[in-house]
Design a protein around this motif. Sequence first.
Motif, mmCIF file in Angstrom:
data_model
loop_
_atom_site.group_PDB
_atom_site.id
_atom_site.type_symbol
_atom_site.label_atom_id
_atom_site.label_comp_id
_atom_site.label_asym_id
_atom_site.label_seq_id
_atom_site.Cartn_x
_atom_site.Cartn_y
_atom_site.Cartn_z
ATOM 1 N N VAL A 62 0.842 -1.194 0.000
ATOM 2 C CA VAL A 62 0.000 0.000 0.000
ATOM 3 C C VAL A 62 0.878 1.244 0.000
ATOM 4 O O VAL A 62 1.808 1.348 0.810
ATOM 5 C CB VAL A 62 -0.917 0.011 1.250
ATOM 6 C CG1 VAL A 62 -1.746 1.273 1.292
ATOM 7 C CG2 VAL A 62 -1.792 -1.219 1.273
ATOM 8 N N GLU A 63 0.597 2.169 -0.900
ATOM 9 C CA GLU A 63 1.344 3.420 -0.935
ATOM 10 C C GLU A 63 0.990 4.264 0.283
ATOM 11 O O GLU A 63 -0.192 4.455 0.596
ATOM 12 C CB GLU A 63 1.035 4.195 -2.217
ATOM 13 C CG GLU A 63 1.841 5.472 -2.334
ATOM 14 C CD GLU A 63 1.567 6.237 -3.617
ATOM 15 O OE1 GLU A 63 1.939 7.410 -3.662
ATOM 16 O OE2 GLU A 63 0.986 5.658 -4.549
ATOM 17 N N THR A 64 2.003 4.768 0.965
ATOM 18 C CA THR A 64 1.770 5.608 2.150
ATOM 19 C C THR A 64 2.236 7.040 1.944
ATOM 20 O O THR A 64 2.260 7.816 2.886
ATOM 21 C CB THR A 64 2.458 5.012 3.395
ATOM 22 O OG1 THR A 64 3.861 4.940 3.157
ATOM 23 C CG2 THR A 64 1.916 3.631 3.709
ATOM 24 N N GLY A 65 2.621 7.394 0.726
ATOM 25 C CA GLY A 65 2.949 8.777 0.415
ATOM 26 C C GLY A 65 4.440 9.020 0.279
ATOM 27 O O GLY A 65 5.261 8.122 0.348
ATOM 28 N N THR A 66 4.773 10.297 0.088
ATOM 29 C CA THR A 66 6.158 10.734 -0.028
ATOM 30 C C THR A 66 6.559 11.374 1.288
ATOM 31 O O THR A 66 5.853 12.240 1.793
ATOM 32 C CB THR A 66 6.303 11.742 -1.186
ATOM 33 O OG1 THR A 66 5.831 11.113 -2.386
ATOM 34 C CG2 THR A 66 7.737 12.163 -1.380
ATOM 35 N N HIS A 67 7.672 10.932 1.835
ATOM 36 C CA HIS A 67 8.094 11.379 3.156
ATOM 37 C C HIS A 67 9.504 11.940 3.095
ATOM 38 O O HIS A 67 10.296 11.587 2.232
ATOM 39 C CB HIS A 67 8.074 10.209 4.148
ATOM 40 C CG HIS A 67 6.765 9.495 4.213
ATOM 41 N ND1 HIS A 67 5.712 9.947 4.960
ATOM 42 C CD2 HIS A 67 6.334 8.361 3.616
ATOM 43 C CE1 HIS A 67 4.690 9.124 4.821
ATOM 44 N NE2 HIS A 67 5.047 8.155 3.999
ATOM 45 N N ASP A 68 9.821 12.816 4.063
ATOM 46 C CA ASP A 68 11.171 13.335 4.232
ATOM 47 C C ASP A 68 11.609 12.923 5.631
ATOM 48 O O ASP A 68 11.345 13.621 6.607
ATOM 49 C CB ASP A 68 11.185 14.859 4.067
ATOM 50 C CG ASP A 68 12.576 15.434 4.210
ATOM 51 O OD1 ASP A 68 13.557 14.687 3.993
ATOM 52 O OD2 ASP A 68 12.691 16.623 4.555
ATOM 53 N N LEU A 69 12.256 11.767 5.737
ATOM 54 C CA LEU A 69 12.637 11.227 7.032
ATOM 55 C C LEU A 69 14.134 11.380 7.268
ATOM 56 O O LEU A 69 14.939 11.260 6.338
ATOM 57 C CB LEU A 69 12.265 9.750 7.118
ATOM 58 C CG LEU A 69 10.785 9.414 6.921
ATOM 59 C CD1 LEU A 69 10.585 7.910 6.972
ATOM 60 C CD2 LEU A 69 9.944 10.085 7.990
#
Length: 119
Positions: free
Chosen positions: A68-75
């Motif tokens: 499942v795609e959970t989005g684009t993150h900046d971790l």
Amino acid sequence: VIRGSAGDYLGDRMRRGLILVGRAGAHAGARMIAGTIAATSLGDHPGYGMRRGTLLAGAVGALSPSFVETGTHDLVFLRLLARSLRPLSPAHADLAAGALTRYSGDLATLGKGELWVAA
């Protein structure tokens, strides 16, 4: 570090460690329990049955429907990963430092694995 290509089922049942590869075949990271695989491209169904662990890819083939795609993150984790990969492979470090889309899975199993794909 694999400078070229690897076949199908790279990292099958992987428990820990780091694999850097140019191109991996189908089912890379299948049944993975832990660890990290970074590839410039992955074949079809990466992470099939994976419980935990991280796959990082520039491109992927067909994904299993249990991801499942959970989005684009900046971790911060991704920046630290890029820094640690730089001495081993600048290409993989650049991949980790760029914009990435996260997929969570394999939800048919434990579902704590993650697949990061270049956005």
